[in-house]
Write an enzyme that holds these catalytic residues in place. Structure first.
Site, PDB file in Angstrom:
ATOM      1  N   ARG A  43      40.672 -86.085  23.395  1.00 59.28           N
ATOM      2  CA  ARG A  43      39.612 -85.678  22.557  1.00 59.28           C
ATOM      3  C   ARG A  43      40.183 -84.524  21.739  1.00 59.28           C
ATOM      4  O   ARG A  43      39.440 -84.067  20.505  1.00 59.28           O
ATOM      5  CB  ARG A  43      38.353 -84.956  23.118  1.00 59.28           C
ATOM      6  CG  ARG A  43      37.576 -86.135  24.045  1.00 59.28           C
ATOM      7  CD  ARG A  43      36.527 -85.471  24.765  1.00 59.28           C
ATOM      8  NE  ARG A  43      35.423 -84.941  23.666  1.00 59.28           N
ATOM      9  CZ  ARG A  43      34.378 -84.610  23.936  1.00 59.28           C
ATOM     10  NH1 ARG A  43      33.823 -84.609  25.097  1.00 59.28           N
ATOM     11  NH2 ARG A  43      33.569 -84.259  22.916  1.00 59.28           N
ATOM     12  N   VAL A  55      20.741 -75.947  22.275  1.00 61.29           N
ATOM     13  CA  VAL A  55      20.827 -76.033  20.491  1.00 61.29           C
ATOM     14  C   VAL A  55      19.719 -75.180  20.091  1.00 61.29           C
ATOM     15  O   VAL A  55      19.374 -75.511  18.688  1.00 61.29           O
ATOM     16  CB  VAL A  55      20.776 -77.290  20.142  1.00 61.29           C
ATOM     17  CG1 VAL A  55      22.186 -78.069  20.297  1.00 61.29           C
ATOM     18  CG2 VAL A  55      19.863 -78.341  20.462  1.00 61.29           C
ATOM     19  N   ASP A  56      18.820 -74.539  20.788  1.00 64.75           N
ATOM     20  CA  ASP A  56      17.728 -73.802  20.319  1.00 64.75           C
ATOM     21  C   ASP A  56      18.019 -72.994  19.071  1.00 64.75           C
ATOM     22  O   ASP A  56      17.322 -72.687  18.172  1.00 64.75           O
ATOM     23  CB  ASP A  56      17.292 -73.014  21.495  1.00 64.75           C
ATOM     24  CG  ASP A  56      18.296 -71.769  22.050  1.00 64.75           C
ATOM     25  OD1 ASP A  56      17.967 -70.641  22.152  1.00 64.75           O
ATOM     26  OD2 ASP A  56      19.454 -72.341  22.205  1.00 64.75           O
ATOM     27  N   LEU A  57      19.286 -72.235  19.164  1.00 62.15           N
ATOM     28  CA  LEU A  57      19.653 -71.431  17.773  1.00 62.15           C
ATOM     29  C   LEU A  57      19.668 -72.392  16.521  1.00 62.15           C
ATOM     30  O   LEU A  57      19.411 -71.801  15.388  1.00 62.15           O
ATOM     31  CB  LEU A  57      20.832 -70.664  18.285  1.00 62.15           C
ATOM     32  CG  LEU A  57      20.931 -69.849  19.217  1.00 62.15           C
ATOM     33  CD1 LEU A  57      22.000 -68.878  19.580  1.00 62.15           C
ATOM     34  CD2 LEU A  57      19.723 -68.730  18.788  1.00 62.15           C
ATOM     35  N   ARG A  71      24.709 -75.546  27.321  1.00 63.39           N
ATOM     36  CA  ARG A  71      24.915 -75.315  25.915  1.00 63.39           C
ATOM     37  C   ARG A  71      23.523 -75.865  25.357  1.00 63.39           C
ATOM     38  O   ARG A  71      23.629 -76.881  24.562  1.00 63.39           O
ATOM     39  CB  ARG A  71      25.994 -76.199  25.631  1.00 63.39           C
ATOM     40  CG  ARG A  71      27.195 -75.838  26.233  1.00 63.39           C
ATOM     41  CD  ARG A  71      28.509 -76.742  26.087  1.00 63.39           C
ATOM     42  NE  ARG A  71      29.050 -76.306  24.547  1.00 63.39           N
ATOM     43  CZ  ARG A  71      30.067 -77.006  23.928  1.00 63.39           C
ATOM     44  NH1 ARG A  71      30.782 -77.765  24.830  1.00 63.39           N
ATOM     45  NH2 ARG A  71      30.353 -76.759  22.978  1.00 63.39           N
ATOM     46  N   ILE A 127      31.505 -66.471  27.676  1.00 63.94           N
ATOM     47  CA  ILE A 127      30.933 -67.243  26.592  1.00 63.94           C
ATOM     48  C   ILE A 127      30.101 -68.434  27.502  1.00 63.94           C
ATOM     49  O   ILE A 127      29.099 -68.745  27.120  1.00 63.94           O
ATOM     50  CB  ILE A 127      31.960 -68.158  25.707  1.00 63.94           C
ATOM     51  CG1 ILE A 127      32.873 -67.012  25.069  1.00 63.94           C
ATOM     52  CG2 ILE A 127      31.256 -68.778  24.724  1.00 63.94           C
ATOM     53  CD1 ILE A 127      32.026 -65.976  24.005  1.00 63.94           C
ATOM     54  N   ASP A 149      38.425 -71.129  24.527  1.00 63.85           N
ATOM     55  CA  ASP A 149      39.131 -72.278  24.711  1.00 63.85           C
ATOM     56  C   ASP A 149      40.530 -72.141  24.981  1.00 63.85           C
ATOM     57  O   ASP A 149      41.232 -73.208  25.031  1.00 63.85           O
ATOM     58  CB  ASP A 149      39.185 -73.062  23.227  1.00 63.85           C
ATOM     59  CG  ASP A 149      37.642 -73.407  22.839  1.00 63.85           C
ATOM     60  OD1 ASP A 149      37.291 -73.738  21.776  1.00 63.85           O
ATOM     61  OD2 ASP A 149      36.763 -73.399  23.905  1.00 63.85           O
ATOM     62  N   CYS A 180      26.571 -80.417  29.592  1.00 58.70           N
ATOM     63  CA  CYS A 180      28.141 -80.586  29.391  1.00 58.70           C
ATOM     64  C   CYS A 180      28.646 -79.854  30.451  1.00 58.70           C
ATOM     65  O   CYS A 180      27.881 -78.846  31.221  1.00 58.70           O
ATOM     66  CB  CYS A 180      28.196 -79.614  27.814  1.00 58.70           C
ATOM     67  SG  CYS A 180      30.003 -79.265  27.803  1.00 58.70           S
ATOM     68  N   LYS A 224      40.872 -79.364  15.304  1.00 63.48           N
ATOM     69  CA  LYS A 224      39.397 -80.403  15.520  1.00 63.48           C
ATOM     70  C   LYS A 224      38.405 -79.673  15.286  1.00 63.48           C
ATOM     71  O   LYS A 224      37.505 -80.290  14.577  1.00 63.48           O
ATOM     72  CB  LYS A 224      39.751 -80.566  17.182  1.00 63.48           C
ATOM     73  CG  LYS A 224      38.328 -81.227  17.717  1.00 63.48           C
ATOM     74  CD  LYS A 224      38.330 -81.542  19.237  1.00 63.48           C
ATOM     75  CE  LYS A 224      38.200 -80.224  20.230  1.00 63.48           C
ATOM     76  NZ  LYS A 224      36.784 -79.955  20.239  1.00 63.48           N
ATOM     77  N   ASN A 225      38.180 -78.270  15.716  1.00 58.41           N
ATOM     78  CA  ASN A 225      36.734 -77.703  15.499  1.00 58.41           C
ATOM     79  C   ASN A 225      36.419 -77.260  14.104  1.00 58.41           C
ATOM     80  O   ASN A 225      35.287 -77.081  13.951  1.00 58.41           O
ATOM     81  CB  ASN A 225      36.850 -76.413  16.418  1.00 58.41           C
ATOM     82  CG  ASN A 225      36.704 -77.038  17.874  1.00 58.41           C
ATOM     83  OD1 ASN A 225      36.332 -78.068  18.147  1.00 58.41           O
ATOM     84  ND2 ASN A 225      36.789 -76.143  18.748  1.00 58.41           N
TER      85      ASN A 225
HETATM   86  C1  EPZ Z   1      32.104 -74.217  19.747  1.00 57.27           C
HETATM   87  O1  EPZ Z   1      31.060 -74.725  20.469  1.00 57.27           O
HETATM   88  C2  EPZ Z   1      33.592 -75.108  20.008  1.00 57.27           C
HETATM   89  N1  EPZ Z   1      33.410 -76.430  19.692  1.00 57.27           N
HETATM   90  C3  EPZ Z   1      34.048 -74.716  21.480  1.00 57.27           C
HETATM   91  O2  EPZ Z   1      35.007 -75.596  21.540  1.00 57.27           O
HETATM   92  C4  EPZ Z   1      34.060 -73.319  21.710  1.00 57.27           C
HETATM   93  O3  EPZ Z   1      34.089 -73.116  23.064  1.00 57.27           O
HETATM   94  C5  EPZ Z   1      32.960 -72.546  21.247  1.00 57.27           C
HETATM   95  O4  EPZ Z   1      32.406 -72.913  19.888  1.00 57.27           O
HETATM   96  C6  EPZ Z   1      33.052 -71.042  21.405  1.00 57.27           C
HETATM   97  O5  EPZ Z   1      34.134 -70.613  20.832  1.00 57.27           O
HETATM   98  C7  EPZ Z   1      33.322 -77.014  18.542  1.00 57.27           C
HETATM   99  O6  EPZ Z   1      33.411 -76.212  17.458  1.00 57.27           O
HETATM  100  C8  EPZ Z   1      33.104 -78.407  17.962  1.00 57.27           C
HETATM  101  P1  EPZ Z   1      28.908 -71.809  20.531  1.00 57.27           P
HETATM  102  P2  EPZ Z   1      29.818 -74.427  20.248  1.00 57.27           P
HETATM  103  O7  EPZ Z   1      27.587 -72.366  20.011  1.00 57.27           O
HETATM  104  O8  EPZ Z   1      29.368 -74.096  18.619  1.00 57.27           O
HETATM  105  C9  EPZ Z   1      25.042 -70.717  23.715  1.00 57.27           C
HETATM  106  C10 EPZ Z   1      36.598 -76.987  22.680  1.00 57.27           C
HETATM  107  O9  EPZ Z   1      37.101 -76.741  23.736  1.00 57.27           O
HETATM  108  N2  EPZ Z   1      24.157 -71.316  22.625  1.00 57.27           N
HETATM  109  O10 EPZ Z   1      29.189 -70.906  19.792  1.00 57.27           O
HETATM  110  O11 EPZ Z   1      28.868 -75.494  20.988  1.00 57.27           O
HETATM  111  C11 EPZ Z   1      26.060 -71.412  24.252  1.00 57.27           C
HETATM  112  O12 EPZ Z   1      25.525 -72.126  25.450  1.00 57.27           O
HETATM  113  C12 EPZ Z   1      35.403 -76.674  22.626  1.00 57.27           C
HETATM  114  O13 EPZ Z   1      37.083 -77.632  21.489  1.00 57.27           O
HETATM  115  C13 EPZ Z   1      22.896 -71.069  22.852  1.00 57.27           C
HETATM  116  O14 EPZ Z   1      22.481 -70.630  23.700  1.00 57.27           O
HETATM  117  O15 EPZ Z   1      29.554 -72.923  20.912  1.00 57.27           O
HETATM  118  C14 EPZ Z   1      27.203 -70.646  24.641  1.00 57.27           C
HETATM  119  O16 EPZ Z   1      27.110 -69.996  25.775  1.00 57.27           O
HETATM  120  C15 EPZ Z   1      34.441 -76.363  23.805  1.00 57.27           C
HETATM  121  N3  EPZ Z   1      21.877 -71.861  21.837  1.00 57.27           N
HETATM  122  C16 EPZ Z   1      27.330 -69.619  23.668  1.00 57.27           C
HETATM  123  O17 EPZ Z   1      26.035 -69.816  23.043  1.00 57.27           O
HETATM  124  C17 EPZ Z   1      22.317 -72.628  20.856  1.00 57.27           C
HETATM  125  O18 EPZ Z   1      21.644 -73.001  20.174  1.00 57.27           O
HETATM  126  C18 EPZ Z   1      28.397 -69.800  22.394  1.00 57.27           C
HETATM  127  O19 EPZ Z   1      28.248 -71.253  22.261  1.00 57.27           O
HETATM  128  C19 EPZ Z   1      23.843 -72.616  20.629  1.00 57.27           C
HETATM  129  C20 EPZ Z   1      24.797 -71.975  21.616  1.00 57.27           C
END
Ligand code: EPZ
Length: 422
Positions: free
Chosen positions: A400, A125-127, A123, A330, A308, A118, A22-23
């Site tokens: 999902r 999206v600033d990065l 979560r 995380i 996950d 969420c 999926k991811n």
């Molecule tokens: C991906 O989410 C996966 N989703 C998630 O899987 C997975 O848990 C996560 O990576 C970590 O492995 C998809 O690929 C669709 P991150 P993502 O950006 O990209 C913080 C599932 O169950 N952060 O690596 O959203 C964030 O809040 C899902 O399939 C910021 O602060 O995760 C978190 O604490 C759930 N600012 C950390 O970084 C940002 O702009 C890691 O998040 C982005 C992230």
């Protein structure tokens, strides 16, 4: 709303096929926006999240033909006639933000709804936004939307992430491939889904080095071509089903499973007394006698233990011998399955990002509530080994990320059925 009823039914034996990830699919699909030529994905999973991404891309002008029962997605974005990713679609799935990078790169402007909150954490999206700014874009947050522009196109730059983010790394990659000049992503995520994305972009003509490491270098090109790309196996679905024989006993072969995708996870299963070995067609997991042993787990970015699989691992440790300490590093709110497992008789003590799980002899079936995707499947796993019936409510979460969960588990001897309710 559908419910799933699971009745403890002893050991599991047989084979379970693992689907495409999926991811990976959710970050591969937006790559179609980067080219006028067709992009075809094979081994695609049949999931509601993939349907949501298809709806989003169609709303932007992409044509998508689904074949072989949804396992093949033929996409063509020769004309993008709408540059706005609407809240009504984005609110259903955060990964929608992944259209930002490719739209900006191809069209020089994009309007994308902010995903909102969420269940498992804030979560932000600033990065993602900072990565686009590092490539020369201007961001304007207005009315719940990101209004992004890149006059004269994106420009190569240094994207330096303070923390590892899978999504922000993917968005930066999807943008930098068409930027003028060289870009470097530092502290990049190393997940297999990122490696799969790079392999697909390379098939389309992108110039990228360093996937799977913390530093990725991209040499921008003027245009990208089409490609056909097989989606990598789903390591989270794989890990989930590896836990079924671990929890219930028995022996199950995971067809299409790859050890390199689940290294850290296998180390923990081994420490818990579960036998994991490579087989001709994938991976075989077995537990024949004796109780599982307690192990401590800390979630980390790849190649560390995946967040996950944390909920599913907790289900295993609920009946292990001894006390296990799980640390969730995380996401700040990812223990919502714990009170539901406690309803089944588990002994769990949660403080902030740490859960202490003291194993009990046996869990007892009960009605429970799914709160998010991975929590829902951890309740099903717990129900497989519990005494009596477990009724899991709100299984839309499950759909999902897991295709045909009842069929896959009943094929190895589980007693599980879905109750459709209007
Ligand atoms: C991906 O989410 C996966 N989703 C998630 O899987 C997975 O848990 C996560 O990576 C970590 O492995 C998809 O690929 C669709 P991150 P993502 O950006 O990209 C913080 C599932 O169950 N952060 O690596 O959203 C964030 O809040 C899902 O399939 C910021 O602060 O995760 C978190 O604490 C759930 N600012 C950390 O970084 C940002 O702009 C890691 O998040 C982005 C992230």
């Amino acid at each position: 709303m559908d419910r799933i009823v699971v009745t403890g039914n002893g050991q599991l034996n047989g084979q379970i096929p693992i689907a495409g990830a999926k991811n990976a699919c959710l970050t591969l699909m937006p790559a179609t926006l980067l080219s006028e030529e067709p992009l075809t994905l094979t081994n695609a999973p049949r999931l509601s999240d993939i349907a949501t991404m298809s709806a989003l891309l169609r709303s932007l002008g992409t044509e998508i033909t689904s074949m072989q029962g949804g396992k093949v997605l033929a996409m063509s974005s020769h004309g993008i006639d709408n540059h706005k990713a609407d809240y009504e679609i984005v609110r259903k799935m955060r990964a929608s933000i992944l259209v930002l990078g490719p739209m900006l790169a191809r069209e020089g402007h994009a309007v994308v709804s902010l995903p909102g909150g969420c269940a498992i954490g804030a979560r932000p999206v600033d990065l993602h936004l900072r990565a686009m700014e590092a490539l020369g874009a201007e961001m304007d947050l207005r009315d719940g939307y990101v209004h992004a522009t890149a006059k004269g196109g994106l420009k190569g730059g240094i994207v330096d992430f303070p923390i590892v983010s899978v999504g922000a790394t993917e968005n930066a990659l999807l943008a930098a491939v068409l930027a003028k000049g060289t870009s470097v992503i530092r502290n990049a995520a190393r997940e297999p889904e990122i490696v799969d994305l790079v392999h697909c972009l390379r098939r389309m003509g992108a110039q990228i080095e360093g996937e799977g490491t913390s530093e990725i270098t991209i040499q921008g090109v003027d245009r990208l071509g089409g490609a056909t790309h097989p989606v990598v196996a789903d390591r989270i679905e794989l890990g989930t089903y590896m836990l079924a024989p671990a929890i219930c006993g028995g022996e199950v072969e995971l067809l299409g499973g790859r050890m390199d995708l689940v290294g850290a996870f296998c180390e923990k299963l081994d420490a818990a007394g579960i036998t994991v070995r490579e087989s001709e067609n994938g991976i075989t997991v077995s537990r024949h006698n004796g109780r599982t042993q307690a192990v401590d787990v800390t979630t980390e970015p790849f190649p560390g233990f995946p967040t996950d699989l944390q909920a599913q691992m907790m289900a295993l440790l609920c009946t292990a011998e001894g006390t296990s300490v799980l640390e969730e590093k995380i996401f700040e709110n990812r223990f919502m399955h714990a009170p539901e497992l406690q309803r089944m008789g588990a002994s769990i003590d949660v403080h902030g990002g740490t859960a202490r799980v003291t194993g009990v002899e046996k869990l007892k079936g009960a009605p429970v509530m799914a709160t998010d995707l991975r929590a829902s499947v951890s309740l099903i796993l717990a129900g497989l080994a519990a005494e009596g019936e477990t009724i899991v409510n709100r299984v839309y979460h499950l759909d999902r990320g897991y295709e045909h969960v009842e069929d896959k588990l009943s094929a190895v001897g589980a007693k599980i059925e879905r109750i459709h309710e209007a």
